[in-house]
Design a protein around this motif. Sequence first.
Motif, PDB file in Angstrom:
ATOM      1  N   PRO A   1     -19.225   1.821 -64.359  1.00 40.13           N
ATOM      2  CA  PRO A   1     -20.123   2.201 -63.263  1.00 40.13           C
ATOM      3  C   PRO A   1     -20.925   0.983 -62.813  1.00 40.13           C
ATOM      4  N   GLU A   2     -21.451   1.056 -61.597  1.00 39.74           N
ATOM      5  CA  GLU A   2     -22.129  -0.141 -61.107  1.00 39.74           C
ATOM      6  C   GLU A   2     -23.331  -0.522 -61.956  1.00 39.74           C
ATOM      7  N   TRP A   3     -24.116   0.468 -62.388  1.00 33.82           N
ATOM      8  CA  TRP A   3     -25.325   0.093 -63.139  1.00 33.82           C
ATOM      9  C   TRP A   3     -24.986  -0.724 -64.370  1.00 33.82           C
ATOM     10  N   TYR A   4     -23.801  -0.478 -64.955  1.00 35.13           N
ATOM     11  CA  TYR A   4     -23.394  -1.215 -66.150  1.00 35.13           C
ATOM     12  C   TYR A   4     -23.182  -2.696 -65.817  1.00 35.13           C
ATOM     13  N   ARG A   5     -22.806  -2.959 -64.581  1.00 38.34           N
ATOM     14  CA  ARG A   5     -22.521  -4.327 -64.153  1.00 38.34           C
ATOM     15  C   ARG A   5     -23.771  -5.086 -63.719  1.00 38.34           C
ATOM     16  N   THR A   6     -24.868  -4.379 -63.455  1.00 43.39           N
ATOM     17  CA  THR A   6     -26.028  -5.054 -62.878  1.00 43.39           C
ATOM     18  C   THR A   6     -26.801  -5.894 -63.896  1.00 43.39           C
ATOM     19  N   PRO A   7     -27.372  -7.004 -63.429  1.00 43.15           N
ATOM     20  CA  PRO A   7     -28.247  -7.795 -64.299  1.00 43.15           C
ATOM     21  C   PRO A   7     -29.392  -6.943 -64.854  1.00 43.15           C
ATOM     22  N   ASN A   8     -29.847  -5.992 -64.076  1.00 43.34           N
ATOM     23  CA  ASN A   8     -30.932  -5.126 -64.523  1.00 43.34           C
ATOM     24  C   ASN A   8     -30.621  -4.512 -65.883  1.00 43.34           C
ATOM     25  N   TYR A   9     -29.501  -3.820 -65.974  1.00 39.87           N
ATOM     26  CA  TYR A   9     -29.118  -3.180 -67.237  1.00 39.87           C
ATOM     27  C   TYR A   9     -28.794  -4.231 -68.304  1.00 39.87           C
TER      28      TYR A   9
ATOM     29  N   ASP B   1     -23.646  -5.766 -78.110  1.00 38.04           N
ATOM     30  CA  ASP B   1     -23.438  -6.703 -77.014  1.00 38.04           C
ATOM     31  C   ASP B   1     -21.991  -7.201 -77.063  1.00 38.04           C
ATOM     32  N   SER B   2     -21.204  -6.703 -76.134  1.00 36.49           N
ATOM     33  CA  SER B   2     -19.768  -6.953 -76.102  1.00 36.49           C
ATOM     34  C   SER B   2     -19.521  -8.342 -75.528  1.00 36.49           C
ATOM     35  N   ASN B   3     -19.407  -9.348 -76.390  1.00 37.97           N
ATOM     36  CA  ASN B   3     -19.363 -10.719 -75.864  1.00 37.97           C
ATOM     37  C   ASN B   3     -18.053 -11.447 -76.150  1.00 37.97           C
ATOM     38  N   GLN B   4     -17.201 -10.865 -77.023  1.00 39.43           N
ATOM     39  CA  GLN B   4     -15.977 -11.598 -77.371  1.00 39.43           C
ATOM     40  C   GLN B   4     -14.761 -10.738 -77.079  1.00 39.43           C
ATOM     41  N   LYS B   5     -13.875 -10.560 -78.076  1.00 36.67           N
ATOM     42  CA  LYS B   5     -12.618  -9.875 -77.777  1.00 36.67           C
ATOM     43  C   LYS B   5     -12.603  -8.393 -78.152  1.00 36.67           C
ATOM     44  N   SER B   6     -13.668  -7.887 -78.751  1.00 36.75           N
ATOM     45  CA  SER B   6     -13.699  -6.451 -79.031  1.00 36.75           C
ATOM     46  C   SER B   6     -14.277  -5.716 -77.835  1.00 36.75           C
TER      47      SER B   6
ATOM     48  N   LYS C   1     -28.130   5.177 -83.464  1.00 37.81           N
ATOM     49  CA  LYS C   1     -27.599   5.437 -82.116  1.00 37.81           C
ATOM     50  C   LYS C   1     -27.130   4.135 -81.495  1.00 37.81           C
ATOM     51  N   HIS C   2     -25.833   4.076 -81.181  1.00 39.65           N
ATOM     52  CA  HIS C   2     -25.273   2.875 -80.546  1.00 39.65           C
ATOM     53  C   HIS C   2     -25.351   2.972 -79.023  1.00 39.65           C
ATOM     54  N   VAL C   3     -25.510   1.824 -78.396  1.00 39.75           N
ATOM     55  CA  VAL C   3     -25.384   1.742 -76.941  1.00 39.75           C
ATOM     56  C   VAL C   3     -24.719   0.401 -76.608  1.00 39.75           C
ATOM     57  N   VAL C   4     -23.776   0.433 -75.654  1.00 39.54           N
ATOM     58  CA  VAL C   4     -22.932  -0.731 -75.388  1.00 39.54           C
ATOM     59  C   VAL C   4     -23.370  -1.456 -74.112  1.00 39.54           C
ATOM     60  N   VAL C   5     -23.294  -2.788 -74.157  1.00 40.37           N
ATOM     61  CA  VAL C   5     -23.580  -3.615 -72.990  1.00 40.37           C
ATOM     62  C   VAL C   5     -22.700  -4.858 -73.075  1.00 40.37           C
ATOM     63  N   CYS C   6     -22.605  -5.600 -71.977  1.00 42.27           N
ATOM     64  CA  CYS C   6     -22.056  -6.954 -72.037  1.00 42.27           C
ATOM     65  C   CYS C   6     -23.088  -7.799 -71.311  1.00 42.27           C
ATOM     66  N   THR C   7     -23.906  -8.541 -72.067  1.00 44.42           N
ATOM     67  CA  THR C   7     -24.993  -9.283 -71.416  1.00 44.42           C
ATOM     68  C   THR C   7     -24.459 -10.466 -70.611  1.00 44.42           C
TER      69      THR C   7
ATOM     70  N   TYR D   1     -15.838  -4.292 -70.560  1.00 46.32           N
ATOM     71  CA  TYR D   1     -15.870  -2.837 -70.612  1.00 46.32           C
ATOM     72  C   TYR D   1     -14.508  -2.390 -71.119  1.00 46.32           C
ATOM     73  N   PRO D   2     -14.441  -1.324 -71.917  1.00 42.77           N
ATOM     74  CA  PRO D   2     -13.127  -0.910 -72.457  1.00 42.77           C
ATOM     75  C   PRO D   2     -12.283  -0.179 -71.420  1.00 42.77           C
ATOM     76  N   ARG D   3     -11.895  -0.887 -70.369  1.00 42.52           N
ATOM     77  CA  ARG D   3     -11.229  -0.238 -69.241  1.00 42.52           C
ATOM     78  C   ARG D   3      -9.970   0.548 -69.598  1.00 42.52           C
ATOM     79  N   PRO D   4      -9.108   0.039 -70.502  1.00 43.08           N
ATOM     80  CA  PRO D   4      -7.881   0.809 -70.768  1.00 43.08           C
ATOM     81  C   PRO D   4      -8.149   2.237 -71.250  1.00 43.08           C
ATOM     82  N   ILE D   5      -9.288   2.455 -71.876  1.00 45.91           N
ATOM     83  CA  ILE D   5      -9.542   3.802 -72.407  1.00 45.91           C
ATOM     84  C   ILE D   5     -10.697   4.502 -71.677  1.00 45.91           C
TER      85      ILE D   5
END
Lengths: 122, 235, 169
Positions: free
Chosen positions: B137-145, B174-179, B117-123, B128-132
Motif C-alpha cells: 500500500p502507498e502508506w508503506y512506501r512513504t517516508p512518513n511511515y 526492518d526489512s533491509n536485506q534479503k529476507s 507484537k511484530h510490525v514490518v517496515v523497510c526503512t 515488501y513480500p510481494r510474491p505472497i
Amino acid sequence: MNKPHYDREHHVKKATGIGDPQCFKGEAGKPKFNVGDKVRVRDLPDIFYTRTQGYVRGAVATVAEIVYESPPAENESWDNTEVVEWFYSLVFKMTDLWPDYPEYFAKDTVETEIPEHYLEAV
Amino acid sequence: MSDHDDHLHPPAPMVDEVSEFEVLELAVRELAIEKGLFTQEDHDRWTEYMHTLGPLPAARLVAKAWLDPEYKELAVKDGVKASLEVGVDWVSGMPTQFGTPSDYCNLRVLEDTPTLKHVVVCTLCSCYPRPILGQSPEWYRTPNYRRRIVRWPRQVLAEFGLQLPEDVEVRVEDSNQKSRFIVLPVRPEGTEGWSEDQLAEIVTRDVLIGVAVPKPGVTANAKRPVRKAVNPYGH
Amino acid sequence: MTDVNPDYLELDKEMNERALDSSPIELLERIKIEGRVWEELSEEYGVNNPDPPWRVSLESTCDQLAGGYWAPFNVCLPKEERESPSDDKVDAIERRWEEDDLVAKHYADVPFPERQLLALAHTLVRRGIMTEQELAAKMKSVSDRLNMVDGAYEDEELSNPGLANKQGA
C-alpha cells in the motif's frame, strides 16, 4: 580494441532454480557469532551504497538468528560476489537506539539483518 | 480479488475516458522500450505475473498455521517451504526463476505471542513480500511511515488504531536485506471452530504487515490518510 | 568495503555530475494540473477498482528499470565502456529515493499512484534517458492511438497488454 567483458549472466546462471540467497549456501564457512551473542555494529565507510542503516551503527544488539549466507549488498551492488558471509538477525533495544525512548516501553525492540563484517564482539 | 465469480455478473462499469496519466504511463514505458532499457516481452511477462499477486496466499498461510501446529512450526522455521502449500513458489514462481531486484527468496514468518507484537517496515526503500502479499500500500512506501515506525512505533501504531499495553514488546522488523517478512498474529478470541476459509478472511493485508490485529468481523483494511513525514530521521 | 578501488573515486565525480536536477518540468506540471486522477474518474464512472488499470504496468516498468536481478551501479562503468543504453539502468534504491524527494517537492498534492508516475517520468527526463520533447511527442502519438475510432487498433490490442488491461483490470 577489445572491450572488457562483463559477465552479466553470472548471477542468473548461479541462482536460477535455486534462489537467492539459497545459491550462496555453504560458501561462508563457520559463523563467527552464535545466537545470544552481544555484538556491536561497526560504522564502516561505504561508497554510494549500503544496506546497513545509519541508526544501528555503533549500537549493541543481540544475535537472534543466523539467517543465511550471501555476499554483502555493499559488494554485490558492484557485482562483486566473491566474498560470501553469514548474515545475522539482530535485536536492538529501542532504548539503546533512541536516548529519549520512554522507559516504560523499555521492552520494545527493532530487529534487522546485518552481514558479519559489520559486526564486532562486545 | 473475487475473480472466480466474475463470469456470473454483468461486466463491471468501465472508465470510458483516456486520462493524461494513462497516456503518460504508456508513453514512458514505450520510450523506455525504444531506448533499449528493457524489452516489451520482459515487461509483458512481469506485468502478467504481477497481476496474479495479492494478499490471499499469506492470509491462507496464517489461517493454516492457526489450525495446524505442525504447519505453524514449519512456517516459522522455513517460510519458503511453507509458502509452497499456499501456492507460492518463492524460487520458481517468478518469471526470472530466482528472484528479482526487490524480491529475494527468503520469507521469514514472524510469530506474535500475547507479549510480543511484530510490525514490518523497510526503512531504506520499500521492500515488501510481494510474491505472497501483492503490491504494497502507498502508506508503506512513504517516508512518513518508514522513518517514524522505527523511532516512535507506538505512536504510529496508534494512528492505525492499535494501542498496545506496556507489557507487550513491540518489535519493529526492518526489512533491509534479503529476507522478506509477514506477521503471524495471535489467533483472536471468538474464532473457535472456524474453518480455514473463515479464518483467512480476517487476516487482512494490514494484519500481515503488523499494523493491525485480526478481529472477527473485520475483513477489510482501514483507510489510512497519507501524511507528510514529521521529525524525519536520516536520509 | 574497506578496500576502495581508486577507480571508483573517479566515478564519484561523475556521480556528482549526475546528481539530479529537481527543478520542475513544464510538461509534467501541466499534467499535474490538467490530468484527471483515478480517484476522480472512478467516482464519476462508478468503478470500484481502487487502482487505475495502469498501476501494475507502472510498477512493472519500475521493476524492469531496476534491472534483471539487481542493478549494479552502472555508472561505475566508464562512459565509453557502457555497452548499451541499458547500462544506464536506474538503480532501484536511487530511483526510490528520487521518487520520495520529487514527490515531496512537486507532487505531494497529487494522489497515488499518479504521483509515483510523475516522479518516475521526472527522474527519467532529468537523468537524460528521455527528453521532455520526446516525451511530449510520444504522449501525443499514444493519445492519438488510444482515442482512435473503434476497431482501428484491434491488432495492437492483442500485442499490447497496456491496452488490454484498460478493458480487463
